[in-house]
Design a protein around this motif. Structure first.
Motif, PDB file in Angstrom:
ATOM      1  N   VAL A  99       0.126 -22.870 -33.741  1.00 49.20           N
ATOM      2  CA  VAL A  99      -1.173 -22.523 -34.320  1.00 49.20           C
ATOM      3  C   VAL A  99      -2.292 -22.808 -33.324  1.00 49.20           C
ATOM      4  O   VAL A  99      -3.225 -22.014 -33.173  1.00 49.20           O
ATOM      5  CB  VAL A  99      -1.392 -23.302 -35.642  1.00 49.20           C
ATOM      6  CG1 VAL A  99      -2.827 -23.188 -36.111  1.00 49.20           C
ATOM      7  CG2 VAL A  99      -0.455 -22.773 -36.709  1.00 49.20           C
ATOM      8  N   ALA A 100      -2.198 -23.919 -32.617  1.00 50.96           N
ATOM      9  CA  ALA A 100      -3.240 -24.275 -31.649  1.00 50.96           C
ATOM     10  C   ALA A 100      -3.280 -23.280 -30.489  1.00 50.96           C
ATOM     11  O   ALA A 100      -4.358 -22.889 -30.038  1.00 50.96           O
ATOM     12  CB  ALA A 100      -3.003 -25.685 -31.121  1.00 50.96           C
ATOM     13  N   LEU A 101      -2.127 -22.837 -30.026  1.00 47.32           N
ATOM     14  CA  LEU A 101      -2.093 -21.910 -28.897  1.00 47.32           C
ATOM     15  C   LEU A 101      -2.619 -20.530 -29.265  1.00 47.32           C
ATOM     16  O   LEU A 101      -3.116 -19.801 -28.412  1.00 47.32           O
ATOM     17  CB  LEU A 101      -0.665 -21.791 -28.355  1.00 47.32           C
ATOM     18  CG  LEU A 101      -0.145 -23.021 -27.624  1.00 47.32           C
ATOM     19  CD1 LEU A 101       1.315 -22.840 -27.244  1.00 47.32           C
ATOM     20  CD2 LEU A 101      -0.979 -23.282 -26.384  1.00 47.32           C
ATOM     21  N   ARG A 102      -2.517 -20.161 -30.518  1.00 45.98           N
ATOM     22  CA  ARG A 102      -3.010 -18.847 -30.939  1.00 45.98           C
ATOM     23  C   ARG A 102      -4.477 -18.892 -31.348  1.00 45.98           C
ATOM     24  O   ARG A 102      -5.002 -17.908 -31.853  1.00 45.98           O
ATOM     25  CB  ARG A 102      -2.182 -18.320 -32.106  1.00 45.98           C
ATOM     26  CG  ARG A 102      -0.783 -17.910 -31.674  1.00 45.98           C
ATOM     27  CD  ARG A 102      -0.026 -17.424 -32.851  1.00 45.98           C
ATOM     28  NE  ARG A 102       0.066 -18.533 -33.805  1.00 45.98           N
ATOM     29  CZ  ARG A 102       0.654 -18.468 -34.971  1.00 45.98           C
ATOM     30  NH1 ARG A 102       1.185 -17.354 -35.375  1.00 45.98           N
ATOM     31  NH2 ARG A 102       0.714 -19.500 -35.759  1.00 45.98           N
ATOM     32  N   GLY A 103      -5.139 -20.000 -31.167  1.00 49.73           N
ATOM     33  CA  GLY A 103      -6.556 -20.090 -31.502  1.00 49.73           C
ATOM     34  C   GLY A 103      -6.811 -20.584 -32.907  1.00 49.73           C
ATOM     35  O   GLY A 103      -7.907 -20.420 -33.431  1.00 49.73           O
ATOM     36  N   GLY A 104      -5.854 -21.185 -33.526  1.00 48.98           N
ATOM     37  CA  GLY A 104      -6.005 -21.665 -34.890  1.00 48.98           C
ATOM     38  C   GLY A 104      -6.978 -22.824 -35.013  1.00 48.98           C
ATOM     39  O   GLY A 104      -7.585 -23.019 -36.062  1.00 48.98           O
ATOM     40  N   ILE A 105      -7.142 -23.577 -33.951  1.00 46.66           N
ATOM     41  CA  ILE A 105      -8.085 -24.697 -33.981  1.00 46.66           C
ATOM     42  C   ILE A 105      -9.500 -24.159 -34.177  1.00 46.66           C
ATOM     43  O   ILE A 105     -10.291 -24.722 -34.936  1.00 46.66           O
ATOM     44  CB  ILE A 105      -7.975 -25.527 -32.680  1.00 46.66           C
ATOM     45  CG1 ILE A 105      -6.591 -26.140 -32.546  1.00 46.66           C
ATOM     46  CG2 ILE A 105      -9.050 -26.580 -32.624  1.00 46.66           C
ATOM     47  CD1 ILE A 105      -6.216 -27.121 -33.628  1.00 46.66           C
ATOM     48  N   VAL A 106      -9.818 -23.072 -33.513  1.00 44.01           N
ATOM     49  CA  VAL A 106     -11.148 -22.465 -33.662  1.00 44.01           C
ATOM     50  C   VAL A 106     -11.335 -21.992 -35.102  1.00 44.01           C
ATOM     51  O   VAL A 106     -12.401 -22.180 -35.699  1.00 44.01           O
ATOM     52  CB  VAL A 106     -11.320 -21.291 -32.674  1.00 44.01           C
ATOM     53  CG1 VAL A 106     -12.624 -20.558 -32.908  1.00 44.01           C
ATOM     54  CG2 VAL A 106     -11.219 -21.791 -31.246  1.00 44.01           C
ATOM     55  N   LEU A 107     -10.322 -21.372 -35.657  1.00 46.88           N
ATOM     56  CA  LEU A 107     -10.400 -20.887 -37.029  1.00 46.88           C
ATOM     57  C   LEU A 107     -10.569 -22.033 -38.025  1.00 46.88           C
ATOM     58  O   LEU A 107     -11.323 -21.922 -38.992  1.00 46.88           O
ATOM     59  CB  LEU A 107      -9.148 -20.081 -37.374  1.00 46.88           C
ATOM     60  CG  LEU A 107      -9.141 -19.383 -38.716  1.00 46.88           C
ATOM     61  CD1 LEU A 107     -10.229 -18.329 -38.764  1.00 46.88           C
ATOM     62  CD2 LEU A 107      -7.795 -18.764 -38.970  1.00 46.88           C
ATOM     63  N   LEU A 108      -9.907 -23.152 -37.780  1.00 46.60           N
ATOM     64  CA  LEU A 108     -10.032 -24.300 -38.676  1.00 46.60           C
ATOM     65  C   LEU A 108     -11.380 -25.006 -38.508  1.00 46.60           C
ATOM     66  O   LEU A 108     -11.910 -25.558 -39.469  1.00 46.60           O
ATOM     67  CB  LEU A 108      -8.899 -25.300 -38.427  1.00 46.60           C
ATOM     68  CG  LEU A 108      -7.519 -24.841 -38.867  1.00 46.60           C
ATOM     69  CD1 LEU A 108      -6.461 -25.852 -38.430  1.00 46.60           C
ATOM     70  CD2 LEU A 108      -7.470 -24.639 -40.366  1.00 46.60           C
ATOM     71  N   LEU A 156     -14.215 -23.514 -37.621  1.00 47.96           N
ATOM     72  CA  LEU A 156     -15.323 -22.596 -37.866  1.00 47.96           C
ATOM     73  C   LEU A 156     -16.177 -22.977 -39.070  1.00 47.96           C
ATOM     74  O   LEU A 156     -17.411 -22.898 -38.984  1.00 47.96           O
ATOM     75  CB  LEU A 156     -14.778 -21.171 -38.024  1.00 47.96           C
ATOM     76  CG  LEU A 156     -15.774 -20.045 -37.882  1.00 47.96           C
ATOM     77  CD1 LEU A 156     -16.471 -20.119 -36.532  1.00 47.96           C
ATOM     78  CD2 LEU A 156     -15.076 -18.707 -38.035  1.00 47.96           C
ATOM     79  N   PRO A 157     -15.619 -23.431 -40.189  1.00 43.80           N
ATOM     80  CA  PRO A 157     -16.486 -23.820 -41.307  1.00 43.80           C
ATOM     81  C   PRO A 157     -17.341 -25.056 -41.016  1.00 43.80           C
ATOM     82  O   PRO A 157     -18.329 -25.295 -41.709  1.00 43.80           O
ATOM     83  CB  PRO A 157     -15.513 -24.116 -42.444  1.00 43.80           C
ATOM     84  CG  PRO A 157     -14.256 -23.437 -42.088  1.00 43.80           C
ATOM     85  CD  PRO A 157     -14.216 -23.411 -40.596  1.00 43.80           C
ATOM     86  N   ILE A 158     -17.012 -25.819 -40.014  1.00 40.25           N
ATOM     87  CA  ILE A 158     -17.770 -27.023 -39.693  1.00 40.25           C
ATOM     88  C   ILE A 158     -19.052 -26.664 -38.935  1.00 40.25           C
ATOM     89  O   ILE A 158     -20.050 -27.358 -39.030  1.00 40.25           O
ATOM     90  CB  ILE A 158     -16.903 -27.997 -38.869  1.00 40.25           C
ATOM     91  CG1 ILE A 158     -15.682 -28.402 -39.690  1.00 40.25           C
ATOM     92  CG2 ILE A 158     -17.685 -29.208 -38.424  1.00 40.25           C
ATOM     93  CD1 ILE A 158     -14.660 -29.187 -38.915  1.00 40.25           C
ATOM     94  N   VAL A 159     -19.034 -25.567 -38.186  1.00 40.66           N
ATOM     95  CA  VAL A 159     -20.178 -25.160 -37.373  1.00 40.66           C
ATOM     96  C   VAL A 159     -21.307 -24.698 -38.285  1.00 40.66           C
ATOM     97  O   VAL A 159     -21.114 -23.884 -39.173  1.00 40.66           O
ATOM     98  CB  VAL A 159     -19.780 -24.027 -36.405  1.00 40.66           C
ATOM     99  CG1 VAL A 159     -20.974 -23.543 -35.623  1.00 40.66           C
ATOM    100  CG2 VAL A 159     -18.673 -24.487 -35.482  1.00 40.66           C
ATOM    101  N   VAL A 160     -22.508 -25.227 -38.048  1.00 43.49           N
ATOM    102  CA  VAL A 160     -23.683 -24.860 -38.835  1.00 43.49           C
ATOM    103  C   VAL A 160     -24.573 -23.969 -37.983  1.00 43.49           C
ATOM    104  O   VAL A 160     -24.947 -24.342 -36.867  1.00 43.49           O
ATOM    105  CB  VAL A 160     -24.460 -26.125 -39.267  1.00 43.49           C
ATOM    106  CG1 VAL A 160     -25.704 -25.747 -40.057  1.00 43.49           C
ATOM    107  CG2 VAL A 160     -23.563 -27.043 -40.071  1.00 43.49           C
ATOM    108  N   LEU A 161     -24.887 -22.791 -38.501  1.00 38.91           N
ATOM    109  CA  LEU A 161     -25.755 -21.879 -37.767  1.00 38.91           C
ATOM    110  C   LEU A 161     -27.199 -22.372 -37.845  1.00 38.91           C
ATOM    111  O   LEU A 161     -27.642 -22.863 -38.878  1.00 38.91           O
ATOM    112  CB  LEU A 161     -25.642 -20.468 -38.347  1.00 38.91           C
ATOM    113  CG  LEU A 161     -24.263 -19.832 -38.244  1.00 38.91           C
ATOM    114  CD1 LEU A 161     -24.260 -18.482 -38.940  1.00 38.91           C
ATOM    115  CD2 LEU A 161     -23.858 -19.683 -36.793  1.00 38.91           C
TER     116      LEU A 161
END
Length: 76
Positions: free
Chosen positions: A45-54, A56-61
């Motif tokens: 999951v980490a190698l396919r970019g899953g860390i970014v997907l997980l 993403l909800p933490i990032v505040v625009l």
């Protein structure tokens, strides 16, 4: 009287119905029997970019005011 036509080919067996619980139970039993699969799954999951997907909800625009403050006097 005409006999009804059969919709099933003689000798053909249908696939048995297995509820989703059976699939989940078999997956859990495999992971319990081979715990290193958790590590391989997490790495996959980490190698396919899953860390970014997980994450993403933490990032505040930023709001419009925050963008204006960040740009300072360069806006205009």
């Amino acid at each position: 009287m005409i006999p009804p036509r059969s919709l099933v080919i003689p000798g053909l067996r249908e696939r048995p119905y297995h509820p989703w619980r059976t699939d989940v139970a078999s997956a859990v039993s495999i992971v319990v029997g081979q715990p290193y699969l958790w590590l391989l799954g997490v790495l996959g999951v980490a190698l396919r970019g899953g860390i970014v997907l997980l994450a993403l909800p933490i990032v505040v625009l930023p709001t419009q005011v925050e963008v204006r403050l960040a740009l300072g006097s360069n806006l205009g």
